[in-house]
Design a protein around this motif. Structure first.
Motif, PDB file in Angstrom:
ATOM      1  N   SER A 671       0.848  -1.208   0.000  1.00 39.27           N
ATOM      2  CA  SER A 671       0.000   0.000   0.000  1.00 39.27           C
ATOM      3  C   SER A 671       0.872   1.243   0.000  1.00 39.27           C
ATOM      4  O   SER A 671       2.104   1.164   0.215  1.00 39.27           O
ATOM      5  CB  SER A 671      -0.884   0.028   1.254  1.00 39.27           C
ATOM      6  N   GLY A 672       0.205   2.379  -0.189  1.00 35.99           N
ATOM      7  CA  GLY A 672       0.914   3.648  -0.150  1.00 35.99           C
ATOM      8  C   GLY A 672       1.414   3.964   1.248  1.00 35.99           C
ATOM      9  O   GLY A 672       2.536   4.474   1.425  1.00 35.99           O
ATOM     10  N   SER A 673       0.587   3.680   2.241  1.00 39.57           N
ATOM     11  CA  SER A 673       0.996   3.953   3.626  1.00 39.57           C
ATOM     12  C   SER A 673       2.273   3.173   3.951  1.00 39.57           C
ATOM     13  O   SER A 673       3.217   3.719   4.544  1.00 39.57           O
ATOM     14  CB  SER A 673      -0.097   3.530   4.601  1.00 39.57           C
ATOM     15  N   VAL A 676       5.276   4.749   2.118  1.00 34.15           N
ATOM     16  CA  VAL A 676       5.756   5.982   2.758  1.00 34.15           C
ATOM     17  C   VAL A 676       6.457   5.638   4.074  1.00 34.15           C
ATOM     18  O   VAL A 676       7.543   6.162   4.388  1.00 34.15           O
ATOM     19  CB  VAL A 676       4.580   6.955   2.992  1.00 34.15           C
ATOM     20  N   TYR A 699      -1.478  14.451   2.874  1.00 33.04           N
ATOM     21  CA  TYR A 699      -1.847  13.141   3.413  1.00 33.04           C
ATOM     22  C   TYR A 699      -0.846  12.136   2.877  1.00 33.04           C
ATOM     23  O   TYR A 699      -0.578  12.088   1.670  1.00 33.04           O
ATOM     24  CB  TYR A 699      -3.269  12.739   2.999  1.00 33.04           C
ATOM     25  N   HIS A 700      -0.260  11.344   3.775  1.00 34.05           N
ATOM     26  CA  HIS A 700       0.723  10.359   3.338  1.00 34.05           C
ATOM     27  C   HIS A 700       0.397   8.940   3.769  1.00 34.05           C
ATOM     28  O   HIS A 700       1.132   8.009   3.414  1.00 34.05           O
ATOM     29  CB  HIS A 700       2.118  10.720   3.878  1.00 34.05           C
ATOM     30  N   GLY A 701      -0.659   8.730   4.585  1.00 41.55           N
ATOM     31  CA  GLY A 701      -0.987   7.352   4.954  1.00 41.55           C
ATOM     32  C   GLY A 701      -1.492   7.249   6.374  1.00 41.55           C
ATOM     33  O   GLY A 701      -1.568   8.242   7.101  1.00 41.55           O
ATOM     34  N   TRP A 702      -1.843   6.039   6.743  1.00 41.10           N
ATOM     35  CA  TRP A 702      -2.460   5.846   8.058  1.00 41.10           C
ATOM     36  C   TRP A 702      -1.550   5.144   9.068  1.00 41.10           C
ATOM     37  O   TRP A 702      -1.868   5.100  10.251  1.00 41.10           O
ATOM     38  CB  TRP A 702      -3.765   5.065   7.913  1.00 41.10           C
ATOM     39  N   GLU A 772       4.589  15.442  -1.560  1.00 44.87           N
ATOM     40  CA  GLU A 772       4.044  15.042  -2.856  1.00 44.87           C
ATOM     41  C   GLU A 772       4.752  15.917  -3.888  1.00 44.87           C
ATOM     42  O   GLU A 772       4.964  17.110  -3.661  1.00 44.87           O
ATOM     43  CB  GLU A 772       2.545  15.316  -2.912  1.00 44.87           C
ATOM     44  N   ASP A 805       6.718  11.482  -2.491  1.00 45.33           N
ATOM     45  CA  ASP A 805       5.482  10.695  -2.420  1.00 45.33           C
ATOM     46  C   ASP A 805       4.797  10.790  -3.781  1.00 45.33           C
ATOM     47  O   ASP A 805       4.200  11.810  -4.127  1.00 45.33           O
ATOM     48  CB  ASP A 805       4.575  11.237  -1.303  1.00 45.33           C
ATOM     49  N   VAL A 807       2.538   8.521  -4.672  1.00 48.74           N
ATOM     50  CA  VAL A 807       1.443   7.557  -4.552  1.00 48.74           C
ATOM     51  C   VAL A 807       0.218   7.972  -5.379  1.00 48.74           C
ATOM     52  O   VAL A 807      -0.423   7.152  -6.024  1.00 48.74           O
ATOM     53  CB  VAL A 807       1.066   7.369  -3.061  1.00 48.74           C
ATOM     54  N   GLN A 808      -0.069   9.268  -5.376  1.00 46.34           N
ATOM     55  CA  GLN A 808      -1.249   9.711  -6.137  1.00 46.34           C
ATOM     56  C   GLN A 808      -0.892  10.199  -7.525  1.00 46.34           C
ATOM     57  O   GLN A 808      -1.630   9.943  -8.475  1.00 46.34           O
ATOM     58  CB  GLN A 808      -1.918  10.902  -5.430  1.00 46.34           C
ATOM     59  N   LYS A 835      -0.964   2.705  -5.220  1.00 49.87           N
ATOM     60  CA  LYS A 835      -2.234   2.956  -5.914  1.00 49.87           C
ATOM     61  C   LYS A 835      -2.208   2.500  -7.373  1.00 49.87           C
ATOM     62  O   LYS A 835      -2.475   1.345  -7.661  1.00 49.87           O
ATOM     63  CB  LYS A 835      -2.612   4.437  -5.836  1.00 49.87           C
TER      64      LYS A 835
HETATM   65  N1  PMP Z   1       0.322   9.159  -0.068  1.00 47.00           N
HETATM   66  C1  PMP Z   1      -0.597   9.867  -0.711  1.00 47.00           C
HETATM   67  C2  PMP Z   1      -0.222  11.129  -1.415  1.00 47.00           C
HETATM   68  C3  PMP Z   1      -1.904   9.414  -0.738  1.00 47.00           C
HETATM   69  O1  PMP Z   1      -2.837  10.119  -1.383  1.00 47.00           O
HETATM   70  C4  PMP Z   1      -2.226   8.213  -0.069  1.00 47.00           C
HETATM   71  C5  PMP Z   1      -3.664   7.663  -0.078  1.00 47.00           C
HETATM   72  N2  PMP Z   1      -4.652   8.572  -0.264  1.00 47.00           N
HETATM   73  C6  PMP Z   1      -1.235   7.516   0.590  1.00 47.00           C
HETATM   74  C7  PMP Z   1       0.029   8.008   0.555  1.00 47.00           C
HETATM   75  C8  PMP Z   1      -1.548   6.241   1.313  1.00 47.00           C
HETATM   76  O2  PMP Z   1      -1.816   5.203   0.419  1.00 47.00           O
HETATM   77  P1  PMP Z   1      -2.663   3.917   0.843  1.00 47.00           P
HETATM   78  O3  PMP Z   1      -4.073   4.332   0.996  1.00 47.00           O
HETATM   79  O4  PMP Z   1      -2.467   2.959  -0.306  1.00 47.00           O
HETATM   80  O5  PMP Z   1      -2.115   3.391   2.098  1.00 47.00           O
END
Ligand code: PMP
Length: 993
Positions: A671-673, A676, A699-702, A772, A805, A807-808, A835
């Protein structure tokens, strides 16, 4: 019930009061009511109304009634307003001020002399806010609100009485037949006149039967869009009622019918949407079954009276521009009210108000098809999840025939479609209206000719389309059937009397079967899902006549057709019970999504939506190549990356080849989270430092680490206040709405560099700077030129690592650039990506240098159980193949460029559009209340998204103010989709939300 008499011609044409100037009004206010005020004339159909500005005192309304209204009637109106105010607290209504000479008896009317006439004058409280007039859209909440308001008024007036309440009145629906007799001759167009008359006759026949059971009380009498007011311009939820000039005794349910009919000319408020007002009314003042059955006939009668009265006014008062303009609205109301048979709409009203609708049942019957055994029978599945329609086959013109052929080829003698099925083959992409796709009959494909038997006794006639059997109050239609000798022998036009099981005909290769009530027009073959259940009042399921055809809608029960909308609500209830509340969902009433195809999503009712949101689905939903590759790999092997298999090596090599030197080493996660998180851990390991510098509003993740650097208040309102001390932030470099705008935006870089220096001086130089590379979370805004170059340089100078980042925004979506960092002309030290790389399959990656990667050794060793599994790796490689071979980055550039131009055009016409951001297929349409102050149009954006869903477009807000439509569709989107998106947004911005 005997119809109440016709009001005299005099009452049909209200005499108008004499012209009065503002100066006259000021004089009357002073002399009669002792008020010093400046008057301004307000429009009125029948009376003279003046706004009285009293300086410090609240403004009031001077209302001078037409000479046809008696003082008793006016006092009744004042008393009714006072009763509503007393019984319905919080509901605003203009009470009348007491007449200063009344001596405390509560009188409010002062008789004045003007233009030689004696007129009743009153002073009323002035309600500010607006009405719902015009043909603009009304949101579901507004429609529900007006229904509730009607119920509250009726409850408040339930036992109200006053001497002036009972009066003959053309708007009293109890008098509709007499009123129409008097007014219809004024409708010049004979065809229209006959249409109105026929609709009214049919409606009255129902109402007349129910009349003894309909309660009568004092009602507002004109509780319409024009006569309700709101005080909050953002929600426009009505909270007040004005103009009690039509106060009268009448059927309580007539009040609601008048309210409902006034909704039907609003853009996007169809009969289904208008029924929300009936449901909300019923929630407060339950409608009896008789009232629910009378409701729609009364709507039709109201529409008929409106049309007839409109023509009457235009004919007798040709200068009345207002009435002439209204003719269009009135006709639209009539058309909407009569678009389906009364029985169908009444069934929908009954369902909407919790009453069991009546349904048409088959009589006792024998089989229709001679000599077919149940095992020779097969169903042709054409519903939303049918495997026969995978791979986009639902869009092929002969999809239905192909599915039937396949069933016959598999050995069936009869292949039958399903009654009540929402057919995906009848759904339409890019349409603003829901399709008419629910089958109200059954079609059969036959492997060999089949003899047809009469399932019940009746009269069979042969027509052009086939045979008809009439009996037991039903018509069985057999399109495509040829008559038997028995039927052919009957006298022409007379039909043959047949017994049950008589041989009535034969079908060669095809047969279409329908059963409907005798005496009605032939029903359509298909109905929109929202109305299908209503048709069960007129149409019966013929499946039991067919050998082996069990009921189509097993799970839907007997009457609820189709199941989609109900399923969606039920799903949300179940979801809310089992999910934590923080796991939010899109939309207030989310459809149940069951299929995707390219840039389209399909719900359980077969409604097709344009998906402008799913950037994760980079190559499009259900891509056949991906489906095939994944299926194949699952059959071969899926395990973890500690094994040695080709897929993971192939994929990692390809990822590494996508980035510039010196980036050459790949980690695969899910995943992106995770990507990161791992990127930041690598940076910390490589630098031995804990501090991290991040950009605000991102936003970079949870996960713990990716969340620590996420400060978007849209995602977490307390984000900035709850950062650990090792997280440092710099301003979001937003050149549109940040601290520095336009050319000034170059200052963000200097400030960020200064922050790096400050941290270094403080002994806490950042180990990593994460950003980003294109400002995705704010709606796709390019960073100021040179921003990343300057900040990367400063961070590296102090020994830190630059983390991108992507991811998006990465992976070709920007069109012009594959990676966001290319737009900035920089090369990061660590790239986090996810993603799009998996097209929705859980897949993330970190790409970095050998040296940084090696530093992870100090943390132990790296392993992710499913990261880089054979299936995930095959997904990753296939996505890259498709992006390259289908030219999706180039498509993002070209179609995305066209998209941006079309959005910019919207900005030329609609002041709400503050800016168009982005590049390729990462676009942001920013809504502002004011182009000078950039005040974000947050509530508007949310409401616009809700309305767009109704128009078949899926998009969501983004940004800290949630006022930007984030437009990031699958990268296969074509121009047709762009045009559909723009047309829907244009309609919403034009007609409201
Ligand atoms: N970085 C960015 C810029 C994101 O937009 C997101 C998800 N919206 C993430 C990281 C986290 O990715 P994920 O939902 O796949 O964990």
């Amino acid at each position: 019930m005997p119809t109440l008499p016709l009001p005299s011609e005099l009452e049909l044409v209200q005499p108008t009061p004499p012209e009065l100037s503002p100066a006259d009004a000021e004089r009357i206010a002073r002399d009669a009511f002792g008020l010093r005020a400046t008057a301004r004339a307000l429009g009125s159909h029948q009376d003279r109304n003046f706004f009285l500005d009293r300086g410090e005192e609240p403004p009031v309304l001077l209302k001078i009634a037409n000479p046809g209204t008696t003082s008793a009637e006016l006092e009744a109106q004042s008393a009714a307003a006072a009763r509503i105010a007393e019984r319905a607290p919080g509901l605003r209504t203009p009470r009348s001020l007491a007449d200063p000479e009344s001596g405390g008896d509560g009188a409010t009317v002062r008789e004045i002399e003007a233009g030689g006439q004696r007129l009743g004058a009153r002073v009323l409280e002035f309600l500010d806010g607006g009405t719902l007039s015009g043909g603009g859209h009304l949101s579901p909440a507004v429609v529900r609100g007006i229904g509730e308001l009607a119920a509250r008024v009726d409850l408040a007036l339930a036992d109200f009485d006053a001497p002036g309440v009972e009066r003959p009145h053309q708007w009293d629906l109890r008098r509709a037949p007499a009123v129409l007799d008097a007014l219809l001759p004024y409708v010049g167009d004979a065809a229209l006149r006959e249409r109105v008359s026929a609709a009214a006759r049919e409606a009255w026949a129902v109402v007349e039967r129910l009349a003894p059971e309909l309660p009568v009380q004092a009602v507002h009498g004109d509780l319409t869009d024009d006569n309700v007011v709101w005080s909050d311009p953002l929600t426009r939820r009505p909270d007040g009622v004005i103009d009690l000039g039509d106060l009268n005794r009448g059927w309580t349910v007539g009040e609601l019918a008048i309210t409902l009919s006034s909704l039907l000319h609003h853009d996007g408020v169809d009969r289904r949407a208008a029924l929300r007002a009936a449901t909300s009314y019923h929630g407060l003042r339950p409608l009896s079954r008789a009232e629910a059955e009378a409701l729609w006939p009364l709507v039709v009668l109201r529409a008929a009276v409106l049309v007839a009265s409109g023509h009457h006014v235009v004919a007798t008062d040709p200068g009345n521009g207002y009435a002439a303009e209204n003719l269009g609205h009135e006709l639209a109301i009539l058309e909407a009210a009569t678009a389906v048979p009364l029985a169908v709409q009444t069934a929908l009203v009954l369902a909407a108000t919790g009453h069991e609708p009546e349904t048409l049942a088959l009589p006792s019957h024998g089989p229709l098809l001679g000599g077919i055994r149940p095992e020779e029978f097969a169903h042709v599945e054409l519903g939303t999840t049918s495997p026969a329609l995978h791979g986009g086959r639902w869009l092929e013109p002969d999809a239905e025939a192909a599915a039937a052929r396949a069933a016959l080829a598999a050995g069936a003698a009869v292949a039958a479609t399903r009654f009540g099925e929402a057919r995906l083959t009848r759904s339409t992409p890019f349409a603003q209206e829901a399709p008419a796709n629910v089958a109200l009959g059954v079609e059969l494909a036959l492997a060999h000719p089949v003899e047809l038997l009469a399932p019940w006794p009746g009269i069979v006639t042969a027509g052009e389309d086939g045979l008809e059997l009439r009996g037991d109050g039903l018509v069985l239609r057999l399109d495509g059937a040829e008559a038997s000798a028995l039927v052919s022998a009957a006298a022409p036009g007379a039909g043959a009397h047949v017994d049950r099981s008589a041989a009535i005909g034969r079908a060669e290769t095809q047969l279409a079967v329908r059963v409907h009530r005798d005496g009605d027009a032939t029903p359509p073959w298909f109905a929109p899902a929202a109305e299908a259940a209503g048709w069960l009042a007129l149409v019966a399921d013929p499946s039991p006549l067919l050998a082996g055809a069990e009921r189509a809608s097993d799970s839907a029960g007997d009457t609820a057709l189709p199941a989609g909308t109900r399923d969606a609500r039920e799903l949300i209830t179940r979801r809310e019970a089992v999910f934590a509340e923080v796991q939010e969902y899109y939309f207030e009433e989310p459809p149940a999504i069951v299929r995707g195809w390219r840039e389209l999503l399909v719900d359980a009712d077969g409604r097709v939506y344009l998906d402008a949101l799913n950037n994760v689905t980079s190559i499009g939903h259900a891509h056949p190549r991906l489906v095939e590759a994944v299926t194949e790999q699952w059959q071969l092997l899926n395990t973890n990356s500690r094994f040695n298999y080709p897929a993971v090596v192939d994929y990692a090599e390809r990822l590494a080849s996508l980035v510039p030197d010196p980036l050459d080493t790949v980690f695969l996660v899910n995943s992106g989270s995770e990507a990161v998180d791992l990127a930041l851990r690598l940076a910390r390991a490589a630098t031995g430092r804990r501090d991290i510098l991040a950009v605000r509003e991102a936003y970079h993740g949870w996960t713990d680490l990716s969340d620590a650097v996420s400060t978007s208040v849209a995602d977490n309102p307390g984000a900035l206040a709850s950062r650990p001390d090792w997280v440092h932030t710099v301003d979001a470099p937003n050149p549109f709405r940040g601290r520095h705008r336009g050319a000034e935006a170059s200052r963000y870089a200097g400030e960020a560099v200064a922050e790096v220096e400050r941290l270094a001086d403080a002994g806490t130089p950042p180990g990593a700077f994460i950003a980003e590379t294109y400002y995705g979370n704010a709606g796709g805004i390019a960073l100021p030129d040179g921003y990343l170059a300057a900040v990367y340089e400063a961070v590296r100078r102090h020994g830190g690592v630059a983390v991108a980042d992507e991811v998006q925004v990465g992976y070709g979506r920007l069109g012009e650039w594959f990676w966001g960092f290319e737009q900035q002309g920089v090369v990061p030290d660590v790239v986090a990506v996810a993603k799009a790389i998996g097209n929705g399959h859980p897949l993330g990656a970190v790409i970095t240098t050998k040296e940084i990667a090696a530093a992870y050794r100090s943390q132990g060793y790296f392993f992710s159980s499913a990261g880089g599994s054979p299936v995930s790796s095959v997904v990753g490689s296939t996505v890259l193949d498709v992006i390259r071979e289908e030219g999706l980055q180039q498509n993002a550039r070209e179609v995305g460029g066209y998209f941006r131009e079309r959005l910019a055009e919207l900005g030329e016409r609609h002041p709400l559009v503050g800016a168009v951001h982005g590049s390729g297929f990462y676009l942001g349409l920013e809504f502002v209340r004011d182009r000078e102050s950039f005040e974000p149009a947050t509530e508007e954006t949310a409401a616009i998204c809700e309305r767009l869903l109704e128009l078949g477009v899926i998009v969501q807000p983004t940004g800290d103010h949630q006022n930007v439509l984030k437009i990031k569709p699958p990268m296969c989107l074509g121009r047709e989709g762009v045009d559909a998106f723009v047309a829907a947004v244009d309609r919403v911005l034009t007609t409201g939300w």
